[in-house]
Motif scaffolding. Structure first.
Motif, PDB file in Angstrom:
ATOM      1  N   GLY A  80       0.827  -1.193   0.000  1.00 39.76           N
ATOM      2  CA  GLY A  80       0.000   0.000   0.000  1.00 39.76           C
ATOM      3  C   GLY A  80       0.860   1.242   0.000  1.00 39.76           C
ATOM      4  N   PRO A  81       0.277   2.404   0.296  1.00 34.91           N
ATOM      5  CA  PRO A  81       1.053   3.648   0.345  1.00 34.91           C
ATOM      6  C   PRO A  81       2.123   3.569   1.428  1.00 34.91           C
ATOM      7  CG  PRO A  81      -1.310   4.090   0.308  1.00 34.91           C
ATOM      8  CD  PRO A  81      -1.156   2.634   0.527  1.00 34.91           C
ATOM      9  N   PRO A  82       3.275   4.211   1.229  1.00 36.86           N
ATOM     10  CA  PRO A  82       4.367   4.100   2.206  1.00 36.86           C
ATOM     11  C   PRO A  82       4.067   4.827   3.508  1.00 36.86           C
ATOM     12  CG  PRO A  82       4.946   5.660   0.480  1.00 36.86           C
ATOM     13  CD  PRO A  82       3.668   5.020   0.059  1.00 36.86           C
ATOM     14  N   LEU A  83       4.378   4.156   4.612  1.00 30.74           N
ATOM     15  CA  LEU A  83       4.250   4.709   5.949  1.00 30.74           C
ATOM     16  C   LEU A  83       5.565   4.448   6.674  1.00 30.74           C
ATOM     17  CD1 LEU A  83       2.670   5.869   8.395  1.00 30.74           C
ATOM     18  CD2 LEU A  83       1.851   3.532   8.835  1.00 30.74           C
ATOM     19  N   VAL A  84       6.314   5.503   6.981  1.00 26.42           N
ATOM     20  CA  VAL A  84       7.610   5.379   7.648  1.00 26.42           C
ATOM     21  C   VAL A  84       7.405   5.578   9.146  1.00 26.42           C
ATOM     22  CG1 VAL A  84       9.936   6.330   7.857  1.00 26.42           C
ATOM     23  CG2 VAL A  84       8.863   6.125   5.598  1.00 26.42           C
ATOM     24  N   LEU A  85       8.009   4.689   9.944  1.00 25.58           N
ATOM     25  CA  LEU A  85       7.861   4.702  11.395  1.00 25.58           C
ATOM     26  C   LEU A  85       9.160   5.176  12.044  1.00 25.58           C
ATOM     27  CD1 LEU A  85       6.151   1.193  11.861  1.00 25.58           C
ATOM     28  CD2 LEU A  85       5.096   3.367  11.200  1.00 25.58           C
ATOM     29  N   CYS A  86       9.056   6.072  13.008  1.00 23.25           N
ATOM     30  CA  CYS A  86      10.220   6.611  13.715  1.00 23.25           C
ATOM     31  C   CYS A  86      10.144   6.228  15.188  1.00 23.25           C
ATOM     32  CB  CYS A  86      10.263   8.137  13.594  1.00 23.25           C
ATOM     33  SG  CYS A  86      10.442   8.750  11.913  1.00 23.25           S
ATOM     34  N   ARG A  98      -2.699  -2.300   5.236  1.00 20.95           N
ATOM     35  CA  ARG A  98      -3.178  -1.005   4.748  1.00 20.95           C
ATOM     36  C   ARG A  98      -2.057  -0.113   4.223  1.00 20.95           C
ATOM     37  NH1 ARG A  98      -8.350   0.413   6.454  1.00 20.95           N
ATOM     38  NH2 ARG A  98      -9.512  -1.485   6.924  1.00 20.95           N
ATOM     39  N   ALA A  99      -0.804  -0.464   4.535  1.00 22.07           N
ATOM     40  CA  ALA A  99       0.320   0.397   4.158  1.00 22.07           C
ATOM     41  C   ALA A  99       1.573  -0.443   3.979  1.00 22.07           C
ATOM     42  CB  ALA A  99       0.558   1.468   5.221  1.00 22.07           C
ATOM     43  N   ARG A 100       2.497   0.085   3.208  1.00 25.46           N
ATOM     44  CA  ARG A 100       3.836  -0.498   3.138  1.00 25.46           C
ATOM     45  C   ARG A 100       4.652   0.179   4.228  1.00 25.46           C
ATOM     46  NH1 ARG A 100       8.414   1.044   0.090  1.00 25.46           N
ATOM     47  NH2 ARG A 100       7.131   2.488  -1.139  1.00 25.46           N
ATOM     48  N   THR A 101       4.824  -0.511   5.342  1.00 27.04           N
ATOM     49  CA  THR A 101       5.475   0.080   6.501  1.00 27.04           C
ATOM     50  C   THR A 101       6.994  -0.042   6.377  1.00 27.04           C
ATOM     51  OG1 THR A 101       5.264  -1.985   7.748  1.00 27.04           O
ATOM     52  CG2 THR A 101       3.520  -0.347   8.019  1.00 27.04           C
ATOM     53  N   ILE A 102       7.669   1.026   6.729  1.00 26.81           N
ATOM     54  CA  ILE A 102       9.133   1.100   6.655  1.00 26.81           C
ATOM     55  C   ILE A 102       9.637   1.505   8.034  1.00 26.81           C
ATOM     56  CG2 ILE A 102      11.105   2.282   5.600  1.00 26.81           C
ATOM     57  CD1 ILE A 102       9.143   2.799   3.169  1.00 26.81           C
ATOM     58  N   ARG A 103      10.443   0.643   8.654  1.00 27.09           N
ATOM     59  CA  ARG A 103      11.022   0.909   9.969  1.00 27.09           C
ATOM     60  C   ARG A 103      12.535   1.055   9.814  1.00 27.09           C
ATOM     61  NH1 ARG A 103      10.948  -3.414  12.992  1.00 27.09           N
ATOM     62  NH2 ARG A 103      10.418  -4.912  11.372  1.00 27.09           N
ATOM     63  N   TRP A 104      13.149   1.790  10.729  1.00 24.56           N
ATOM     64  CA  TRP A 104      14.593   1.989  10.632  1.00 24.56           C
ATOM     65  C   TRP A 104      15.162   2.269  12.022  1.00 24.56           C
ATOM     66  CZ3 TRP A 104      16.842   7.229  10.877  1.00 24.56           C
ATOM     67  CH2 TRP A 104      15.882   8.221  11.143  1.00 24.56           C
ATOM     68  N   ASP A 105      16.429   1.909  12.181  1.00 27.91           N
ATOM     69  CA  ASP A 105      17.167   2.254  13.399  1.00 27.91           C
ATOM     70  C   ASP A 105      17.899   3.567  13.154  1.00 27.91           C
ATOM     71  OD1 ASP A 105      16.410  -0.025  14.764  1.00 27.91           O
ATOM     72  OD2 ASP A 105      18.303  -1.094  14.443  1.00 27.91           O
ATOM     73  N   GLN A 106      17.697   4.513  14.051  1.00 24.12           N
ATOM     74  CA  GLN A 106      18.364   5.802  13.898  1.00 24.12           C
ATOM     75  C   GLN A 106      19.877   5.650  14.062  1.00 24.12           C
ATOM     76  OE1 GLN A 106      16.102   8.140  16.751  1.00 24.12           O
ATOM     77  NE2 GLN A 106      14.214   7.489  15.729  1.00 24.12           N
ATOM     78  N   ARG A 107      20.585   6.570  13.505  1.00 22.03           N
ATOM     79  CA  ARG A 107      22.055   6.541  13.486  1.00 22.03           C
ATOM     80  C   ARG A 107      22.621   6.289  14.889  1.00 22.03           C
ATOM     81  NH1 ARG A 107      25.941  10.230  10.738  1.00 22.03           N
ATOM     82  NH2 ARG A 107      24.286  10.231   9.215  1.00 22.03           N
ATOM     83  N   GLY A 108      23.619   5.394  14.937  1.00 22.30           N
ATOM     84  CA  GLY A 108      24.266   5.080  16.200  1.00 22.30           C
ATOM     85  C   GLY A 108      23.483   4.147  17.088  1.00 22.30           C
TER      86      GLY A 108
END
Length: 296
Positions: free
Chosen positions: A21-27, A47-57
């Protein structure tokens, strides 16, 4: 699917995406923690293409600085550019809610929706942190003595995890399940980056005391959803000025849940977020269709 994002200064950032689905980025929050939002992704990935990430460091991302809000905003933009495309919906939790808000203020044309979960607002004058510290001690109950003892000394890695689990247990409303939920957050244990935590927290405090974020928020015209848990030990009145400053926002308080409302009230959390995304996506599409044709 695990992915490697490169920042513009060549820092490796761990990321994962799922769903369609539409992109949803998680912070994720912290600062200095790693992504713990997989349960949110699983609630929403139909419902969405969820994108998770680890913040720098942090976590599985490269452990290097610099640690600054501007740098994290630029890293988030690299995640958007390489994984989400020209425009994304953005969901931030706790410190991640502030990061998502800052990104939206700086790049409103790149954000379709903003979901601000359990943030602490933009008003430095009302002083929410003393209330949080008092509520934390009350919520810890019979674990308070052990938490204070661990907090007062240099800890082994095992004790560092124990101290974090005890502190995080206070973020849940149900005492019977709080430790189990906190253990889940700490598994796997990827180590807290305290240098990052101290640098970012100090900058955010200074930023809020000197900036005009309320004025900047009033300039935003994209839809914003503010979600709170009614039992969060961070006082929810701290978010009032943010809600008042945003011209296109709605606020939902989820009963019986603390700082991580999707854990203790997943049904209402999912319903609230998906309704918001669907409703405002339709409105945006309708506005696009009403625009006059380009006279070329």
């Amino acid at each position: 699917m695990n992915l490697d994002v490169r920042s513009d200064d060549n820092c490796h950032l761990w990321a994962e995406q799922s769903g369609s689905g539409p992109p949803l980025v998680l912070c994720h929050g912290g600062p200095g923690l790693w992504d713990y939002l997989d349960p949110v992704a699983r609630l929403l990935d139909d419902r969405a293409r969820t994108i998770r990430w680890d913040q720098r460091g942090c976590g599985r991302s490269q452990r290097r600085g610099p640690y600054s809000v501007a740098r994290f905003v630029a890293d988030l933009d690299a995640v958007r550019d390489q994984l989400a495309g020209p425009r994304m919906a953005l969901l931030g939790h706790s410190w991640g809610a502030h990061l998502a808000l800052r990104y939206t203020i700086e790049h409103p044309e790149r954000v379709s929706h903003l979901i601000y979960v359990s943030g602490t607002g933009i008003d430095p004058e009302r002083g929410w942190h003393p209330h949080y510290k008092r509520n934390l001690r009350l919520r810890l109950g019979h674990h308070l003595d052990r938490w204070e003892a661990l907090s007062a000394r240099t800890r082994t890695p095992e004790e560092d995890r124990e101290q974090a689990v005890l502190q995080w247990s206070a973020d849940f409303a149900d005492h019977g399940t709080a430790l189990r939920h906190a253990e889940g957050m700490a598994t796997p244990w990827l180590g807290i980056n305290y240098d990052c935590n101290q640098a970012i927290n100090a900058e955010v405090k200074q930023e809020l005391s000197n900036s005009e974020m309320a004025v900047q928020c009033r300039a935003l015209d994209l839809p914003v959803l503010i979600i709170d848990g009614t039992e969060d030990i961070r006082p929810r009145w701290a978010v009032d000025s943010l809600h008042q400053a945003l011209t296109n926002s709605q606020r939902v308080s989820l009963a019986g849940s603390g700082h991580l409302p999707w854990v203790e009230n997943p049904h209402d959390f999912r319903r609230t977020v998906t309704t918001f995304l669907t409703q405002h996506s339709r409105q945006t599409l309708s506005q696009v269709h009403r625009e006059p044709p380009d006279p070329r």
